[in-house]
Enzyme design. Sequence first.
Site, short mmCIF file in Angstrom:
data_model
loop_
_atom_site.label_atom_id
_atom_site.label_comp_id
_atom_site.label_asym_id
_atom_site.label_seq_id
_atom_site.Cartn_x
_atom_site.Cartn_y
_atom_site.Cartn_z
N ARG A 188 0.86 -1.19 0.00
CA ARG A 188 0.00 0.00 0.00
C ARG A 188 0.89 1.23 0.00
O ARG A 188 1.91 1.27 0.71
CB ARG A 188 -0.85 0.07 1.29
CG ARG A 188 -1.81 -1.06 1.48
CD ARG A 188 -3.11 -0.84 0.76
NE ARG A 188 -3.71 0.46 1.04
CZ ARG A 188 -4.68 0.99 0.31
NH1 ARG A 188 -5.14 0.35 -0.73
NH2 ARG A 188 -5.19 2.17 0.60
N LEU A 243 1.67 4.72 1.33
CA LEU A 243 1.32 5.35 2.61
C LEU A 243 1.22 6.87 2.45
O LEU A 243 1.95 7.47 1.66
CB LEU A 243 2.38 5.00 3.66
CG LEU A 243 2.47 3.50 3.97
CD1 LEU A 243 3.77 3.18 4.70
CD2 LEU A 243 1.26 3.07 4.79
N ASN A 253 11.58 -0.10 5.10
CA ASN A 253 11.00 -0.84 3.99
C ASN A 253 12.09 -1.64 3.30
O ASN A 253 13.27 -1.27 3.34
CB ASN A 253 10.38 0.13 2.97
CG ASN A 253 9.68 -0.59 1.84
OD1 ASN A 253 8.98 -1.60 2.06
ND2 ASN A 253 9.85 -0.11 0.61
N HIS A 257 12.97 -3.15 -0.54
CA HIS A 257 12.55 -3.00 -1.93
C HIS A 257 13.41 -3.89 -2.81
O HIS A 257 14.64 -3.92 -2.65
CB HIS A 257 12.69 -1.53 -2.36
CG HIS A 257 12.20 -1.30 -3.75
ND1 HIS A 257 10.87 -1.25 -4.07
CD2 HIS A 257 12.87 -1.13 -4.92
CE1 HIS A 257 10.73 -1.06 -5.38
NE2 HIS A 257 11.93 -0.98 -5.92
C1 GAR Z 1 9.36 -8.82 -1.19
O1 GAR Z 1 10.12 -9.39 -2.19
C2 GAR Z 1 9.59 -7.33 -1.13
O2 GAR Z 1 10.83 -6.95 -1.61
C3 GAR Z 1 8.49 -6.80 -2.01
O3 GAR Z 1 7.40 -7.65 -1.76
C4 GAR Z 1 7.87 -8.95 -1.49
C5 GAR Z 1 7.10 -9.53 -0.34
O4 GAR Z 1 7.36 -10.89 -0.16
N1 GAR Z 1 8.20 -5.44 -1.68
C6 GAR Z 1 7.92 -4.50 -2.58
O5 GAR Z 1 7.88 -4.71 -3.77
C7 GAR Z 1 7.67 -3.13 -1.99
N2 GAR Z 1 7.69 -2.13 -3.01
P1 GAR Z 1 7.03 -11.62 1.19
O6 GAR Z 1 5.57 -11.34 1.52
O7 GAR Z 1 7.25 -13.06 0.90
O8 GAR Z 1 7.93 -11.09 2.27
#
Ligand code: GAR
Length: 223
Positions: free
Chosen positions: A90, A92, A106, A108
């Site tokens: 989401r 924020l 966070n 990324h």
């Molecule tokens: C992770 O790979 C993270 O880097 C990405 O979501 C995935 C969550 O995986 N986050 C983003 O893309 C944020 N912009 P998980 O639920 O298995 O931890």
Amino acid sequence: MACRIVVLISGSGSNLQALIDHLDPAHGQIVLVVSNRADAYGLQRAAKAGIETQVLDHNIYASREAFDQAMMARLDSYSPDLLILAGFMRILTPAFVNHYHGRLLNIHPSLLPKYKGLNTHQRALNAGEAEHGATVHFVTEELDGGPLIVQAPVPIVSGDTSATLAARVQQSEHLLYPQAMNWFASGRLRLIDNRACLDGKPVGPVGTRLENMETDMRGMTDV
Ligand code: GAR
């Protein structure tokens, strides 16, 4: 006193699992896991670890602002010292981000500042990059643009697809994120003058780089 940590998720929660597995209990405790989706598998991971969970469904709020205000009220009742976004999908509001300034992390899936936003793995492949990776950063109002803390490069190899690359980047995330969490929980990591500082010293412009993380966990605690 142990750092009170809240983790926000939306999906599988593999990063949450890594945080649970590697948290140094001498310094921190995950007091709550929040998901905006009731079917997020990460909720089961938290429950299995005996961690309290809550679901806040963004669909029942009239606006992004209203959802974030409700989250803040809920989160603040747990007095968090650190909020960790672990696949929380989401955007924020500035009010939320500023409220948790300096205590909101966070992860990324790219070597920021490259490839902010979505579809990072395919975009890195399309661009013919030799390496890709993951970054942990403090969250500010700029999407994926806050001060960088630590990143792990992952080589791109011949034959890589978005899926194979994503899988290897996630493996590195599972080492990177616990490291950043434990640094913060133990008081070594702080945001000072809008720079991520480790042991009082600003990290480099792209954060600390953890090399060879896929094969080598040594050095994690003393980088
Ligand atoms: C992770 O790979 C993270 O880097 C990405 O979501 C995935 C969550 O995986 N986050 C983003 O893309 C944020 N912009 P998980 O639920 O298995 O931890």
